[in-house]
Design an enzyme around this catalytic site. Structure first.
Site, short mmCIF file in Angstrom:
data_model
loop_
_atom_site.label_atom_id
_atom_site.label_comp_id
_atom_site.label_asym_id
_atom_site.label_seq_id
_atom_site.Cartn_x
_atom_site.Cartn_y
_atom_site.Cartn_z
N LYS A 26 -2.62 0.99 -14.56
CA LYS A 26 -3.06 -0.41 -14.73
C LYS A 26 -4.13 -0.73 -13.70
O LYS A 26 -5.14 -1.36 -14.01
CB LYS A 26 -1.88 -1.35 -14.55
CG LYS A 26 -2.24 -2.81 -14.38
CD LYS A 26 -1.05 -3.73 -14.24
CE LYS A 26 -0.59 -3.89 -12.85
NZ LYS A 26 -1.43 -4.77 -12.01
N ASN A 27 -3.91 -0.25 -12.44
CA ASN A 27 -4.79 -0.66 -11.34
C ASN A 27 -6.03 0.20 -11.20
O ASN A 27 -6.79 0.05 -10.25
CB ASN A 27 -3.99 -0.70 -10.04
CG ASN A 27 -2.92 -1.78 -10.10
OD1 ASN A 27 -3.00 -2.68 -10.96
ND2 ASN A 27 -1.92 -1.68 -9.27
N ARG A 100 -6.23 -11.21 -11.32
CA ARG A 100 -7.13 -11.29 -10.15
C ARG A 100 -8.42 -10.53 -10.44
O ARG A 100 -9.34 -10.54 -9.62
CB ARG A 100 -6.44 -10.68 -8.93
CG ARG A 100 -5.40 -11.57 -8.31
CD ARG A 100 -4.62 -10.83 -7.25
NE ARG A 100 -5.46 -10.35 -6.15
CZ ARG A 100 -5.89 -11.11 -5.15
NH1 ARG A 100 -5.62 -12.39 -5.16
NH2 ARG A 100 -6.61 -10.60 -4.17
N CYS A 124 0.44 -11.95 -9.24
CA CYS A 124 1.86 -12.15 -8.95
C CYS A 124 2.02 -12.96 -7.66
O CYS A 124 1.24 -12.83 -6.73
CB CYS A 124 2.54 -10.79 -8.76
SG CYS A 124 2.66 -9.84 -10.27
N ARG A 129 -2.28 -14.15 -1.77
CA ARG A 129 -3.31 -13.37 -2.47
C ARG A 129 -4.72 -13.97 -2.24
O ARG A 129 -5.39 -14.40 -3.17
CB ARG A 129 -3.02 -13.26 -3.97
CG ARG A 129 -1.64 -12.76 -4.30
CD ARG A 129 -1.37 -11.34 -3.82
NE ARG A 129 -2.09 -10.30 -4.51
CZ ARG A 129 -1.73 -9.77 -5.66
NH1 ARG A 129 -0.68 -10.22 -6.29
NH2 ARG A 129 -2.42 -8.76 -6.20
N ASP A 314 4.08 -1.05 -3.92
CA ASP A 314 4.61 -1.26 -5.28
C ASP A 314 5.84 -0.40 -5.56
O ASP A 314 6.53 -0.63 -6.54
CB ASP A 314 3.54 -0.92 -6.32
CG ASP A 314 2.37 -1.87 -6.25
OD1 ASP A 314 1.60 -1.91 -7.21
OD2 ASP A 314 2.23 -2.56 -5.24
N VAL A 336 2.42 -4.53 3.72
CA VAL A 336 1.19 -4.81 2.96
C VAL A 336 1.13 -6.25 2.49
O VAL A 336 0.11 -6.92 2.58
CB VAL A 336 1.07 -3.84 1.76
CG1 VAL A 336 -0.17 -4.18 0.93
CG2 VAL A 336 1.04 -2.40 2.24
N ARG A 422 2.84 -6.85 -18.71
CA ARG A 422 1.54 -6.85 -18.02
C ARG A 422 1.21 -5.44 -17.52
O ARG A 422 0.05 -5.04 -17.47
CB ARG A 422 1.56 -7.79 -16.81
CG ARG A 422 1.31 -9.23 -17.09
CD ARG A 422 1.06 -9.98 -15.80
NE ARG A 422 0.03 -9.31 -15.02
CZ ARG A 422 -0.06 -9.42 -13.68
NH1 ARG A 422 0.81 -10.13 -13.01
NH2 ARG A 422 -1.01 -8.80 -13.03
C1 EPZ Z 1 -3.96 -4.04 -5.48
O1 EPZ Z 1 -3.88 -5.42 -5.18
C2 EPZ Z 1 -2.98 -3.82 -6.62
N1 EPZ Z 1 -3.37 -4.68 -7.75
C3 EPZ Z 1 -1.56 -4.17 -6.16
O2 EPZ Z 1 -0.67 -3.88 -7.24
C4 EPZ Z 1 -1.20 -3.27 -4.98
O3 EPZ Z 1 0.09 -3.59 -4.54
C5 EPZ Z 1 -2.22 -3.51 -3.87
O4 EPZ Z 1 -3.56 -3.23 -4.36
C6 EPZ Z 1 -1.97 -2.62 -2.66
O5 EPZ Z 1 -2.00 -1.28 -3.05
C7 EPZ Z 1 -4.43 -4.34 -8.49
O6 EPZ Z 1 -5.08 -3.33 -8.26
C8 EPZ Z 1 -4.76 -5.25 -9.64
P1 EPZ Z 1 -5.11 -5.69 -1.42
P2 EPZ Z 1 -4.99 -6.12 -4.23
O7 EPZ Z 1 -6.41 -6.38 -1.51
O8 EPZ Z 1 -6.30 -5.43 -4.40
C9 EPZ Z 1 -4.70 -9.04 1.87
C10 EPZ Z 1 0.78 -4.46 -9.00
O9 EPZ Z 1 1.94 -4.88 -9.18
N2 EPZ Z 1 -6.00 -9.54 1.44
O10 EPZ Z 1 -5.05 -4.25 -0.99
O11 EPZ Z 1 -4.95 -7.57 -4.46
C11 EPZ Z 1 -3.61 -9.31 0.83
O12 EPZ Z 1 -3.14 -10.65 0.95
C12 EPZ Z 1 -0.06 -5.03 -7.87
O13 EPZ Z 1 0.22 -3.61 -9.74
C13 EPZ Z 1 -6.61 -10.56 2.17
O14 EPZ Z 1 -6.07 -11.04 3.18
O15 EPZ Z 1 -4.35 -5.78 -2.82
C14 EPZ Z 1 -2.56 -8.30 1.18
O16 EPZ Z 1 -1.78 -8.77 2.26
C15 EPZ Z 1 0.79 -5.84 -6.90
N3 EPZ Z 1 -7.81 -11.04 1.76
C16 EPZ Z 1 -3.39 -7.10 1.67
O17 EPZ Z 1 -4.70 -7.61 1.98
C17 EPZ Z 1 -8.46 -10.54 0.65
O18 EPZ Z 1 -9.57 -11.01 0.32
C18 EPZ Z 1 -3.51 -6.02 0.62
O19 EPZ Z 1 -4.13 -6.58 -0.51
C19 EPZ Z 1 -7.83 -9.51 -0.08
C20 EPZ Z 1 -6.60 -9.02 0.33
#
Ligand code: EPZ
Length: 442
Positions: A26-27, A100, A124, A129, A314, A336, A422
């Site tokens: 998915k990702n 997102r 989610c 986020r 995840d 995370v 989803r």
């Molecule tokens: C991706 O989310 C995945 N989603 C998530 O999977 C996955 O858990 C995550 O990466 C970590 O591997 C998709 O790819 C659609 P991050 P993403 O940016 O990109 C903070 C699932 O169920 N952050 O690595 O949104 C954030 O709050 C989902 O498939 C900021 O602070 O994750 C978090 O604490 C759940 N500011 C950390 O970074 C920002 O602008 C990691 O988020 C962006 C992120």
């Protein structure tokens, strides 16, 4: 295929046995679809799962004039961006739903059209986020960002220029933001503190196929040389290691035996170590991985989620369900996301003994220590879960609730299961194939 029922009634206690096949991640798939926007010719993406997140991105691409049609092979999409155009905000908002992904359209649209608009984003509820990293990245490339009550409008009147970008945290999304913007920017981009998840590396494979020049150094530094033109790609997506891990834990928790077709060892290495330490057994096959419960007690573990190659965030929700059956005390330190244990409330109602703490337990101090976030879980086992009425809170927590209901004594009613489609293709059919005892309701 949308789920026409929103409730599943499950009679637990039956081992799951059989085979399921996972397709594209998915990702990765959703980002690969966005990458097609960058090409001057059509792209072909294979092993695309039939999940609602893919349908959301298909809709978003179509409101921007991209044609997205099914190819000859099952799970094949052909994406043609030749007529890409600006979309009206209302159309974007209507399609964005709880995704997102719209934030990742910005770089490609700024390159092609000089402007982009994104509505307020969903995703989610596992933390707030934010998208601050994304907006900082786009500003670095020269985008002008205007916040409106309905969302964010961007423009790049002078085009986008390569930048030196340093991420305060190896964010997957922000790394993708840089990749999708830098490949067509003028000059060189240097990204330090990048995420290097397998899905990121597969996106880099795709961009290289399109004509991009990208290097990944040992110290998480990614360098991209902007090019003037990218062509469409043909790509078979990386398998979904989150879905694979979820079925693996379902085998362990139900004392069953499941072959997950399409799963590969390299991308699941850290998961496989923990699966073995908890007491599961696995066998690497040519076309997948077999996961089974060999008998005997499950063992407690102390784990800390982290960015790749650490134990993926995840993966912790399904694992926590299995840890309720382990002989002893386990600890999961979630580093995370700040609020990713909401799903345990239902497990506690089903009879699990789980305490959530604000301290960084079991590993290193993380960003959320002493900031009042419930981000460490202590799971005491073994507990015999009993059936309950559960409402699915989010995607990964929701699948964990299915696993809990499948292992519980008695009957559970799991509501709001539409969220699960989803990210888990045909999960109802897969549960049937594995011999689960359930029926759809409501
Ligand atoms: C991706 O989310 C995945 N989603 C998530 O999977 C996955 O858990 C995550 O990466 C970590 O591997 C998709 O790819 C659609 P991050 P993403 O940016 O990109 C903070 C699932 O169920 N952050 O690595 O949104 C954030 O709050 C989902 O498939 C900021 O602070 O994750 C978090 O604490 C759940 N500011 C950390 O970074 C920002 O602008 C990691 O988020 C962006 C992120």
């Amino acid at each position: 295929m949308g789920l026409h029922h929103d409730k599943i009634v499950i009679n637990g206690g039956r081992p799951l046995r059989g085979r399921v096949d996972v397709r594209g991640a998915k990702n990765l798939v959703t980002k690969a679809m966005v990458a097609a926007l960058l090409g001057e010719s059509p792209s072909v993406l294979r092993d695309v799962p039939d999940i609602s997140d893919v349908r959301v991105v298909k809709g978003l691409l179509e409101v921007h004039g991209v044609t997205v049609v099914a190819g000859d092979e099952d799970g094949e999409l052909i994406l043609d961006p030749v007529d890409v155009e600006s979309a009206h905000f209302a159309a974007i908002d209507a399609h964005a739903g709880s995704s997102r992904i719209p934030i990742l359209f910005c770089g490609p649209l700024l390159h092609r059209l000089g402007q982009a608009f994104i509505p307020d984003l969903g995703g989610c509820r596992i933390g707030d986020r934010p998208i601050d990293f994304h907006l900082d990245v786009l500003r670095n490339f020269g985008a002008v960002i205007e916040k409106l009550p309905s969302g964010i409008r961007m423009s790049a009147p002078d085009g986008l220029v390569g930048a030196k970008v340093s991420l305060p945290y190896p964010s997957v999304g922000a790394t993708e933001q840089v990749l999708l913007t830098a490949v067509r920017a003028k000059g060189i981009t240097e990204l330090t503190g990048a995420a290097i998840e397998p899905e990121i590396m597969d996106l880099i494979n795709i961009l290289q196929k399109m004509g991009a020049i990208i290097t990944v150094d040992t110290d998480r530094v990614i360098r991209i040389e902007g090019v003037d033109r990218l062509e469409g790609y043909t790509h078979r997506a990386l398998f979904d290691r989150n879905e694979a891990a979820s079925w693996a834990v379902a085998a362990l928790a139900t004392e069953g035996d499941i072959v997950v077709g399409g799963a590969k060892q390299a991308e699941m290495l850290t998961f496989l170590n923990i699966f073995r330490k908890v007491g599961g057994q696995f066998e690497i096959l040519d076309d997948g991985i077999r996961f089974w419960h060999p008998g005997g007690d499950l063992k407690p573990v102390v784990i800390e989620t982290d960015v790749h190659p650490g134990f993926m965030t995840d993966w912790q929700q399904p694992l926590v369900v299995a840890l309720t059956k382990a002989q002893g005390v386990s600890i999961v330190h979630e580093t995370v996301y700040e609020q990713r244990f909401g799903f345990v409330d239902a497990l506690i109602e089903m009879g699990a003994t789980i305490q959530i703490h604000k301290e960084c337990l079991g590993g290193h101090a993380c960003r959320f220590g002493r900031r009042n976030f419930d981000h460490s879980a202590v799971i005491s086992g073994p507990s015999q879960l009993h059936g309950a009425d559960i409402v699915v809170p989010d995607l990964r927590g929701g699948f964990s609730h299915l696993i809990a209901a499948l292992t519980a004594e008695g009957t559970s009613t799991v509501s709001n299961v539409g969220i699960i489609s989803r990210g888990y293709e045909n999960f109802i059919m897969k549960l049937e194939a594995l011999g689960a005892d359930f029926h759809l309701a409501g």
